[in-house]
Design a protein around this motif. Structure first.
Motif, mmCIF file in Angstrom:
data_model
loop_
_atom_site.group_PDB
_atom_site.id
_atom_site.type_symbol
_atom_site.label_atom_id
_atom_site.label_comp_id
_atom_site.label_asym_id
_atom_site.label_seq_id
_atom_site.Cartn_x
_atom_site.Cartn_y
_atom_site.Cartn_z
ATOM 1 N N SER A 63 -11.674 35.539 -56.788
ATOM 2 C CA SER A 63 -10.948 35.104 -57.994
ATOM 3 C C SER A 63 -10.685 36.195 -59.036
ATOM 4 C CB SER A 63 -11.679 33.944 -58.657
ATOM 5 O OG SER A 63 -11.514 32.783 -57.883
ATOM 6 N N CYS A 79 -19.083 40.232 -57.983
ATOM 7 C CA CYS A 79 -20.544 40.339 -57.843
ATOM 8 C C CYS A 79 -21.124 41.563 -58.533
ATOM 9 C CB CYS A 79 -20.916 40.457 -56.373
ATOM 10 S SG CYS A 79 -20.151 39.211 -55.354
ATOM 11 N N ARG A 152 -14.046 32.585 -66.858
ATOM 12 C CA ARG A 152 -14.693 31.420 -66.264
ATOM 13 C C ARG A 152 -16.137 31.336 -66.724
ATOM 14 N NH1 ARG A 152 -14.689 32.066 -59.778
ATOM 15 N NH2 ARG A 152 -15.380 34.196 -59.499
ATOM 16 N N ARG A 153 -16.752 30.183 -66.517
ATOM 17 C CA ARG A 153 -18.130 30.033 -67.001
ATOM 18 C C ARG A 153 -19.018 31.023 -66.263
ATOM 19 N NH1 ARG A 153 -21.271 24.946 -64.654
ATOM 20 N NH2 ARG A 153 -22.831 26.061 -65.866
ATOM 21 N N ASN A 260 -26.256 38.682 -55.880
ATOM 22 C CA ASN A 260 -25.367 38.080 -56.882
ATOM 23 C C ASN A 260 -25.636 36.560 -56.957
ATOM 24 O OD1 ASN A 260 -24.344 37.471 -54.303
ATOM 25 N ND2 ASN A 260 -22.395 36.954 -55.233
ATOM 26 N N PRO A 408 -18.987 31.982 -50.706
ATOM 27 C CA PRO A 408 -18.762 30.527 -50.686
ATOM 28 C C PRO A 408 -17.274 30.159 -50.712
ATOM 29 C CG PRO A 408 -19.917 31.217 -52.708
ATOM 30 C CD PRO A 408 -19.751 32.431 -51.875
ATOM 31 N N THR A 411 -13.329 28.587 -54.929
ATOM 32 C CA THR A 411 -11.988 28.398 -55.477
ATOM 33 C C THR A 411 -10.895 28.889 -54.540
ATOM 34 O OG1 THR A 411 -13.011 28.899 -57.591
ATOM 35 C CG2 THR A 411 -10.629 28.626 -57.577
ATOM 36 N N ILE A 412 -11.109 30.046 -53.929
ATOM 37 C CA ILE A 412 -9.999 30.568 -53.119
ATOM 38 C C ILE A 412 -9.732 29.689 -51.886
ATOM 39 C CG2 ILE A 412 -10.102 32.943 -53.982
ATOM 40 C CD1 ILE A 412 -11.437 33.716 -51.300
HETATM 41 P P1 ADP Z 1 -13.947 32.437 -55.528
HETATM 42 O O1 ADP Z 1 -13.613 31.417 -54.491
HETATM 43 O O2 ADP Z 1 -13.591 31.963 -56.911
HETATM 44 O O3 ADP Z 1 -13.380 33.787 -55.265
HETATM 45 P P2 ADP Z 1 -16.754 32.197 -54.654
HETATM 46 O O4 ADP Z 1 -17.020 30.739 -54.768
HETATM 47 O O5 ADP Z 1 -16.531 32.754 -53.285
HETATM 48 O O6 ADP Z 1 -15.535 32.623 -55.614
HETATM 49 O O7 ADP Z 1 -17.964 32.969 -55.319
HETATM 50 C C1 ADP Z 1 -18.123 34.360 -55.071
HETATM 51 C C2 ADP Z 1 -18.922 35.000 -56.147
HETATM 52 O O8 ADP Z 1 -18.171 34.999 -57.357
HETATM 53 C C3 ADP Z 1 -20.206 34.289 -56.530
HETATM 54 O O9 ADP Z 1 -21.270 34.537 -55.679
HETATM 55 C C4 ADP Z 1 -20.437 34.883 -57.899
HETATM 56 O O10 ADP Z 1 -20.948 36.197 -57.795
HETATM 57 C C5 ADP Z 1 -19.036 34.921 -58.459
HETATM 58 N N1 ADP Z 1 -18.728 33.696 -59.205
HETATM 59 C C6 ADP Z 1 -18.408 32.485 -58.711
HETATM 60 N N2 ADP Z 1 -18.200 31.588 -59.690
HETATM 61 C C7 ADP Z 1 -18.404 32.245 -60.836
HETATM 62 C C8 ADP Z 1 -18.358 31.893 -62.207
HETATM 63 N N3 ADP Z 1 -18.057 30.669 -62.595
HETATM 64 N N4 ADP Z 1 -18.627 32.839 -63.115
HETATM 65 C C9 ADP Z 1 -18.913 34.081 -62.748
HETATM 66 N N5 ADP Z 1 -18.968 34.476 -61.464
HETATM 67 C C10 ADP Z 1 -18.732 33.591 -60.525
#
Ligand code: ADP
Length: 559
Positions: A63, A79, A152-153, A260, A408, A411-412
């Motif tokens: 994200s 991270c 983001r939070r 992270n 995880p 969001t993406i």
């Molecule tokens: P995305 O799908 O948004 O790219 P992920 O769910 O794959 O993100 O999470 C990847 C990493 O992004 C998490 O392990 C954490 O380090 C960071 N992250 C996720 N959500 C947040 C958040 N709300 N605020 C700050 N960092 C976050």
């Protein structure tokens, strides 16, 4: 091209004023491809390639890259890990650094293991130390405040070593469910502790400053306490410190103490890492019989170059982060859409065939990514800390100290409209709010296509899926029920098997929750923890269905 859910997410925080998703992908592609210019590459060609894999939803970066590429302060990494030392000045310096990282959209991990235990004397003031857990509350409160103005939070991970004298307080602190909502907690587990558990011995809790034994506790009692708390509300997770450090590619630079927030990325102090994920649902061969490995290889190669370029185009929130990150140039390419892929290939997630495929896919991706990293090293030079790294006496120069991580993709995966990371489907239907506040049930499109293709989409089946999010109470054949089994219906050992299979071929770590049915016992949780350790996982998190009052994801929909 994009789903309604994807548009909702993008509109909320990713798209700028007047920006369409296409424009967003061009913004990201152009900003990142600029790095090609100073490495003597073809910027235009790279830009087009990056746009194609993103707009085609074959690959998405994490994200912060989508949000921040092209901004004045283009902080593109998800991270970070920051060190926390045992002095008030250091503790608050790190808190300030964490606030700046949160503001830019990154998540932070910390080890609190160096902080002296509660009740210890403080020499300067003659007062008593308040201990690591007290500082966790301070960090949590700061995160809560910073989130107001941030992209983001904030998200945090706190690790405390299992041999820290305050470990019991740490394990049980979330019994009060109102506290530490901005933190994930993991116990840093050592091999010595696991051996003491196996042999039912006592285990020494030691003072982090003096190394002296403060007291002895029965190892199994401590282990059972972790299992009981995780059974109650999913925390703490375990982070296997010795396993993680055996895989450290740059042991000459330091050791891993924490990952992270979602545990997939162990990092040295001040390192940051940019993640990206390949959508496997887009990698099915034309005949539908397996993966199109040529295509996968092409996407992996482009993704590796993309992520390496991000390191050069990134804005770093602290000089120490820039220094540590540029020294090892770690990238974390992973996968999403694995559950979709299994359904498309008619393979049950809970099967040997699926576990072998998970291993094959990650073996292939890591090998291809490493080859591309070596090619980049030939042109751009290896990462600066290469001398002294594990590569020096094995495969030779590479551009990146690590190439793969499984995130995880919370969001993406919504943006790509695929299943998240390597998780099975949580439910076969989800509720969707439409205009006027009405709630509609939608069946997962992969599931719909699977049933439709086989002529199994009867009114009864559709109704069951919409009401229960599952096909377990339908008259469908056993095999179909296996293929469409949801996270809590799949036996826990299969979750661990996928986690371990993916980990075996992933440089960094793997984010995955071992979902458990409501009826399991704390002893079952303890067994899952041991199994994860024995099968080489770097960490493990469990979640028992219905154990938190407020579940974020609700299976099925209320009709
Ligand atoms: P995305 O799908 O948004 O790219 P992920 O769910 O794959 O993100 O999470 C990847 C990493 O992004 C998490 O392990 C954490 O380090 C960071 N992250 C996720 N959500 C947040 C958040 N709300 N605020 C700050 N960092 C976050």
């Amino acid at each position: 091209m994009l789903s309604g859910e994807a548009m909702t997410v993008l509109n909320a925080r990713y798209l700028r004023e007047g920006e369409t998703p296409e424009k967003m992908f061009w913004r990201v592609a152009e900003y990142v491809a600029e790095a090609e210019a100073f490495h003597g590459g073809d910027k235009q060609a790279a830009c087009q390639e990056y746009y194609d894999i993103m707009a085609g939803l074959e690959f998405l970066p994490n994200s912060p890259t989508l949000m921040n590429a092209g901004r004045k302060q283009a902080q593109m990494a998800a991270c970070f890990v920051l060190p926390v030392d045992d002095s008030l000045g250091d503790i608050f310096d790190t808190l300030k650094h964490a606030a700046l990282i949160h503001q830019s959209g990154g998540g932070t991990g910390f080890s609190f293991s160096r902080i002296r235990p509660k009740g210890d004397r403080i020499s300067g003031t003659n007062g008593l130390a308040s201990g690591p857990v007290s500082f966790l509350h301070v960090y949590d409160a700061a995160t809560e405040v910073v989130r107001q103005g941030a992209v983001r939070r904030g998200a945090n991970m706190a690790v405390l070593r299992v041999d820290h004298p305050d470990i019991e307080e740490f394990i049980t602190v979330k019994r009060d469910r109102t506290v530490l909502n901005n933190f994930n907690l993991s116990v840093g587990i050592t091999d010595a502790f696991m051996a003491a558990v196996a042999q039912d011995r006592s285990f020494a809790l030691v003072h982090p400053r003096t190394g002296r034994t403060v007291r002895q506790v029965p190892a199994r009692r401590l282990f059972d306490l972790m299992a009981a708390m995780a059974w109650e509300n999913g925390e703490p997770g375990l982070f296997f410190l010795d396993t993680v450090n055996r895989a450290n590619p740059t042991p000459h630079l330091g050791i891993f103490e924490a990952p992270n927030p979602c545990s997939e990325q162990p990092l040295l102090a001040y390192e940051s890492c940019v993640l990206g994920s390949v959508n496997l649902a887009k990698m099915v061969a034309a005949d539908g019989q397996g993966l199109d490995y040529d295509r996968l290889s092409g996407v992996v190669r482009r993704a590796v170059r993309f992520l390496d370029n991000v390191i050069d185009r990134n804005w770093y929130p602290l000089p120490a982060v820039a220094e540590a990150t540029l020294r090892t140039r770690k990238i974390g390419l992973g996968i999403m859409g694995l559950a979709d892929l299994f359904i498309m290939l008619d393979i049950p997630y809970g099967s040997k065939q699926a576990v072998l495929l998970t291993a094959d896919i990650m073996r292939f991706i890591t090998a291809e990514a490493r080859r591309e990293s070596a090619r980049l090293a030939a042109k751009r030079g290896p990462f600066p800390a290469y001398p002294g790294s594990i590569y020096e006496h094995s495969i030779g120069p590479v551009r990146n100290a690590t190439v793969t991580t499984i995130a995880p993709t919370g969001t993406i995966s919504i943006i790509a409209n695929c299943s998240s990371g390597i998780e099975p489907l949580f439910a076969l239907a989800f509720s969707r709010h439409v205009l006027g506040g009405q709630v509609l049930a939608s069946i997962n499109p992969t599931v719909l296509a699977y049933l439709d293709k086989r002529g199994l989409l009867t009114a009864d089946v559709e109704e069951a899926i919409k009401r229960q999010g599952s096909v377990r109470n339908t008259g469908l054949a056993y095999h179909v029920k296996q293929v469409l089994a949801t996270a809590h219906e799949i036996r826990p050992v299969w979750h661990v098997a996928h986690l371990a299979a993916a980990q075996r071929y992933t440089d960094n770590a793997v984010s995955k929750t071992v979902n458990l049915p409501h009826k399991v016992t704390p002893q079952d949780v303890a067994r899952i923890f041991s199994l994860a350790y024995r099968s080489g996982c770097k960490g493990v998190t469990v979640y028992r269905d219905g154990s938190r009052n407020q579940q974020v994801l609700v299976q099925g929909v209320a009709a």
